[in-house]
Motif scaffolding. Structure first.
Motif, short mmCIF file in Angstrom:
data_model
loop_
_atom_site.label_atom_id
_atom_site.label_comp_id
_atom_site.label_asym_id
_atom_site.label_seq_id
_atom_site.Cartn_x
_atom_site.Cartn_y
_atom_site.Cartn_z
N ARG A 256 0.81 -1.24 -0.12
CA ARG A 256 0.02 -0.05 0.04
C ARG A 256 1.18 1.26 0.00
N CYS A 257 0.54 2.32 -0.71
CA CYS A 257 1.11 3.66 -0.40
C CYS A 257 1.00 3.91 0.99
N GLU A 258 2.20 4.49 1.54
CA GLU A 258 2.36 4.50 3.06
C GLU A 258 2.27 6.06 3.30
N GLY A 259 2.31 6.84 2.24
CA GLY A 259 2.27 8.24 2.53
C GLY A 259 3.78 8.88 2.91
N ASN A 260 4.86 8.25 2.10
CA ASN A 260 6.11 8.92 2.15
C ASN A 260 6.26 10.27 1.45
N ASN A 262 7.20 11.20 -1.51
CA ASN A 262 8.59 11.14 -2.36
C ASN A 262 8.58 10.42 -3.68
N CYS A 263 7.27 10.37 -4.23
CA CYS A 263 7.01 9.62 -5.47
C CYS A 263 7.96 9.98 -6.40
N VAL A 264 8.20 11.31 -6.64
CA VAL A 264 9.14 12.01 -7.48
C VAL A 264 9.96 12.46 -6.39
N ILE A 266 11.72 9.31 -5.74
CA ILE A 266 11.73 7.76 -5.55
C ILE A 266 10.83 7.51 -4.56
N CYS A 267 10.26 6.43 -4.77
CA CYS A 267 9.13 5.92 -3.68
C CYS A 267 10.15 4.87 -2.99
N PRO A 268 10.40 5.21 -1.57
CA PRO A 268 11.33 4.12 -0.62
C PRO A 268 10.48 2.93 -0.65
N ALA A 271 5.84 1.18 -3.37
CA ALA A 271 4.28 1.24 -3.47
C ALA A 271 3.65 1.99 -4.96
N LYS A 272 4.67 2.80 -5.46
CA LYS A 272 4.22 3.47 -6.63
C LYS A 272 5.08 2.50 -7.70
N TYR A 273 4.21 2.37 -9.00
CA TYR A 273 4.87 1.42 -10.09
C TYR A 273 6.12 1.72 -10.51
N ARG A 383 1.51 16.67 2.58
CA ARG A 383 1.53 15.20 3.02
C ARG A 383 1.13 14.44 1.75
N GLY A 384 1.07 12.98 1.80
CA GLY A 384 0.50 12.15 0.90
C GLY A 384 1.34 12.22 -0.49
N PRO A 385 0.84 11.35 -1.50
CA PRO A 385 1.51 11.38 -2.79
C PRO A 385 1.45 12.83 -3.37
S1 SF4 Z 1 3.77 6.51 -3.57
FE1 SF4 Z 1 4.48 8.17 -2.97
S2 SF4 Z 1 3.27 8.75 -1.28
FE2 SF4 Z 1 3.07 6.57 -1.62
S3 SF4 Z 1 4.59 5.53 -0.31
FE3 SF4 Z 1 5.55 5.80 -2.42
S4 SF4 Z 1 6.56 7.87 -2.11
FE4 SF4 Z 1 5.12 7.51 -0.52
#
Ligand code: SF4
Ligand SMILES: Cc1cc2nc3c(=O)[nH]c(=O)nc-3n(C[C@H](O)[C@H](O)[C@H](O)COP(=O)(O)OP(=O)(O)OC[C@H]3O[C@@H](n4cnc5c(N)ncnc54)[C@H](O)[C@@H]3O)c2cc1C
Lengths: 606, 166
Positions: A256-260, A262-264, A266-268, A271-273, A383-385
């Motif tokens: 699941r997306c965890e609300g990091n 940081n999608c751009v 890099i998603c740690p 969770a992002k494709y 916060r969030g994606p």
């Molecule tokens: S997709 Fe984005 S918001 Fe979700 S866990 Fe990855 S970096 Fe975080």
């Protein structure tokens, strides 16, 4: 002489388009080789962690900051972009930019490609987008239409793993029929995305309430301004028996997306494709080999058959050393999947597929205009994606006769894009605003969570003058060509930017947003229209360098995405798209790639 | 300057108490960066000045800290750099004018040099700016699925205060 190794399919490029091709053909039992120019650091989970660490300690937080520059397969950087003096190309970075305006978008050259740092927005195109020449007298028509692509959109949404609700994404609640997208058809009555929509941010919901009933006037007609969730290649709650794909090498992570947030770049947790996932599936077929640090530089044609007979590549041992040796392979079918700019460059360098003279032409992007301000209340910024909603209601309509359409992206990360906040702006609070201690803390708490920005992704038309070429004067460390780029933004798009700014102003007035937007001449993407100034950024949406069309004269590939000139050469990637319209291009490109894979399967059967 | 004084000064500069700063686990690294780069006689003077004012009542402390440290041409830039380290996890090079007059920061073979750099992975994650924003560092300390749709912290606590029954 060493025998040249033969494969059913040789794919140049290990990004999303190459990954889909490899997975689809590998699953059919075809022997597939993927040549990848960059390093394969991300292939293992520990390698991916290295990217995270590079990102954390890199001062410059740009999309490519986790992915080290590799002089054997260089990549363009946002920080290379500068103003271009007349007659003096800018050669700061990998691109040689001849202007008049700078091309501001970038991509990544490492295994996994640019989806390593994409945001993951996965919008379908509108039906009218396929025929803008016919409807509005601008741009080009596609040789296919929405209904042709619809089943492949479904494949792509499952392949990437897109979270969304079809009932919202058909836009049927928007009072503008031009944007309606049919999702259901006789063949798929109850189609829905593999995962439920990603929850919208608090900001999205506040904005939705604040804009209810709002309309704007474009070309004399009123259009609604509606906030709608955005479909995303990001793991959410699965529907039915769909299983989200977690991190490569650590599949429990990233379910699941965890609300990091940081999608751009890099998603740690992945969770992002990213395309590493598809490449991993391709390898699992047992029929796909990936050779990294292998830069394709020349395609050889057999003059008797016009087939691509050989693919030459430079294999280097380490990104830190310029040493390499040349290797050659052959494929019954050859697929170029090395990204729009690199595909064009490789064809130009090899002098193949260019009987139309259009290879490299029609380079497009979404010039992205930002507006930003302070909301009257805390909206929980940062916060969030990166974005969970947008305003899609102005993506289509009669006004496209007069100016570009645009989609509005609602950003969840405050002023991070326009100003680098918070990290880049806090020093100013200390040095210039003379804040410290409790006051500093209170000031940040009172303003930063109210920071807000829009991104306007403005449509750009195809033009033969916006193009990628090559020049023997400009080569990289391995002696491969660097892309030379001519680029401008015409009045159709500028008028779209002006209309977008009017819409933004009206929204700010309605919501009481304190305007902080600033466009000035020092910005590389500064343009004027009817006396007013606007600035654009790159969206990363490089489209149109080897367009698809109805004839050998007007295009580089046919509707099957096969070269008009060489029967065993297929091209994939956003370069095939004759127009960009207002959707982020990758979902459409992925759909086209599934289609191309079907065509290659058929070709190999015969 | 010893580590204890470094934390005390840092607490006043940042607005976060010592326990919070120690809990971040990166204070010692910041101290090491500072003491490697800034010559010790300057840090001693910073410490001595701070010691004469730290016990003052809040208002007086603020005015003396501004007068004697932040507005002091030698000590001000050092104090601001300490503050910036805590908030942004970045060491900023000392201003050229400062270096000309007071001391050339230690530059050579050492582990740290007086150039702009992010102190470490951990430091990035612990940057106080994120906490001040009431969020989390981009790329770490992820708050969990769907948290971004929740009412932000301040509004939630203000509403709770207004409606204690709920
Ligand atoms: S997709 Fe984005 S918001 Fe979700 S866990 Fe990855 S970096 Fe975080
Ligand atoms: C910041 C940013 C955000 C984005 N966000 C979105 C978004 O939200 N939604 C969306 O739809 N799109 C988005 N995009 C665009 C998206 O990333 C691209 O459209 C997509 O990755 C293109 O896929 P591709 O397979 O054609 O190329 P790539 O993903 O770039 O892959 C090409 C691969 O080929 C390799 N290669 C290159 N040259 C050679 C060679 N000579 N020999 C061998 N291999 C080679 C490269 O190393 C790379 O691995 C974004 C882009 C950027 C920059």
């Amino acid at each position: 002489m060493k025998q040249c190794e033969h494969f059913d399919v040789v794919i140049v490029g290990g990004g999303i388009s190459g990954g889909i091709m490899a997975q689809q053909l590998g699953a059919e039992g075809k022997r597939v080789l993927v040549l990848e120019a960059g390093a394969d650091t991300g292939k293992t989970f520990s390698g991916y962690q290295k990217y995270m660490s590079t990102f954390f300690t890199n001062l410059i937080k740009i999309p490519n900051s986790p992915f080290p520059q590799n002089l054997n397969a260089p990549q363009p950087l946002v920080t290379d972009v500068s103003k271009i003096a007349e007659g003096k190309p800018s050669t700061n970075g990998y691109f040689v930019q001849r202007g008049p305006l700078p091309f501001s978008s970038t991509y990544t050259r490492a295994l996994g490609g640019t989806t390593l740092h994409w945001l993951g927005t996965c919008l379908r195109m509108l039906p009218e987008d396929f025929k803008i020449k016919t409807h509005f007298g601008h741009g080009l028509d596609w040789p296919i239409n929405y209904d042709d692509l619809k089943p492949y959109y479904e494949k792509a949404e499952f392949g990437i793993g897109v979270a969304g609700d079809a009932d919202e994404q058909n836009y049927h609640n928007i009072d503008n029929p031009a944007v309606h997208i049919p999702f259901k058809s006789d063949s798929s009555q109850d189609y829905d995305y593999p995962m439920e929509k990603i929850p919208q941010s608090y900001l999205d919901n506040e904005m939705h309430k604040g804009l209810e009933g709002m309309t704007v006037n474009l070309s004399g007609k009123d259009y609604p301004v509606d906030v709608v969730s955005t479909p995303q290649g990001r793991n959410g709650m699965p529907r039915g028996n769909f299983r989200p794909r977690g991190a490569v090498g650590n599949p429990d992570l990233g379910q699941r997306c965890e609300g990091n947030s940081n999608c751009v770049p890099i998603c740690p947790v992945q969770a992002k494709y990213n395309a590493l996932k598809t490449l991993d599936d391709a390898i699992a077929t047992g029929n796909v080999e990936i050779r990294s640090q292998s830069v394709a530089f020349n395609l050889e044609v057999d003059p008797s058959t016009n087939q691509i007979s050989k693919v030459h590549y430079k294999k280097y041992q380490s990104p830190d050393s310029p040493d390499y040796h040349c290797e050659t392979v052959s494929g019954t079918v050859v697929v170029l999947a090395s990204h729009a700019v690199e595909n064009a460059k490789l064809m130009l360098a090899s002098n193949v597929g260019n009987s139309s003279g259009l290879v490299g032409c029609n380079l497009m992007d979404h010039p992205t205009m930002l507006t930003w301000g302070l909301m009257p209340e805390n909206i929980g910024a940062f916060r969030g994606p990166g974005s969970t909603s947008g305003i899609p209601s102005l993506r289509g309509g009669e006004f496209r006769k007069d100016h570009a359409a645009f989609r509005i992206e609602i950003g969840n990360w405050g002023w991070n894009w326009p100003t680098g906040a918070p990290i880049a702006t806090v020093p100013d609070l200390i040095d210039e605003k003379n804040l410290y201690g409790e006051q500093l803390k209170a000031h940040i708490a009172a303003t930063y969570p109210r920071m807000f920005r829009f991104g306007f992704l403005v449509e750009q038309l195809p033009s033969v003058n916006n193009r990628v070429t090559i020049d023997p004067a400009y080569k990289d460390r391995l002696g491969n060509y660097r892309p030379v780029i001519d680029y401008d933004v015409n009045d159709y798009t500028r008028a779209g930017m002006a209309a977008a700014k009017r819409v933004s102003d009206q929204i700010f007035q309605r919501l009481g947003v304190e305007q902080y937007t600033q466009y000035d001449e020092s910005q590389p993407g500064y343009v004027t229209y009817q006396g007013e100034g606007y600035s654009y950024n790159g969206a990363g949406h490089l489209v149109g360098t080897h367009i698809m069309g109805s004839s050998k004269e007007n295009s580089v590939v046919n509707a099957n995405q096969q070269s008009w000139d060489h029967p065993n050469l297929y091209l994939v990637g956003c370069g095939n798209m004759p127009t960009i319209s207002t959707s982020n291009p990758t979902l459409t490109m992925a759909a086209l790639t599934y289609w191309a894979a079907d065509n290659v399967k058929k070709a190999l059967q015969n | 300057m010893n580590l204890g004084d470094f934390y005390q000064l840092s607490a006043i500069l940042t607005g976060y108490d010592e326990a919070r700063l120690q809990g971040s686990g990166v204070g010692e690294t910041y101290y090491e960066v500072l003491t490697t780069l800034i010559p010790s006689h300057i840090l001693t003077q910073l410490q001595d000045t701070f010691c004469t004012i730290e016990a003052l009542p809040k208002k007086a402390l603020d005015s003396e800290l501004r007068k004697q440290i932040l507005a002091n041409a030698m000590l001000g830039p050092v104090a601001r750099n300490i503050l910036k380290m805590w908030y942004t996890s970045i060491w900023y090079p000392m201003p050229t004018a400062w270096s000309k007059i007071y001391a050339v920061p230690n530059q050579s073979e050492q582990k740290y040099q007086d150039v702009e750099f992010i102190i470490s992975d951990d430091a990035y994650i612990q940057g106080l700016a994120w906490e001040a924003v009431h969020s989390h560092p981009m790329g770490a300390k992820q708050p969990g699925y769907a948290t971004w749709s929740f009412t932000p912290h301040d509004i939630a606590s203000a509403t709770a205060k207004r409606n204690p029954a709920k």
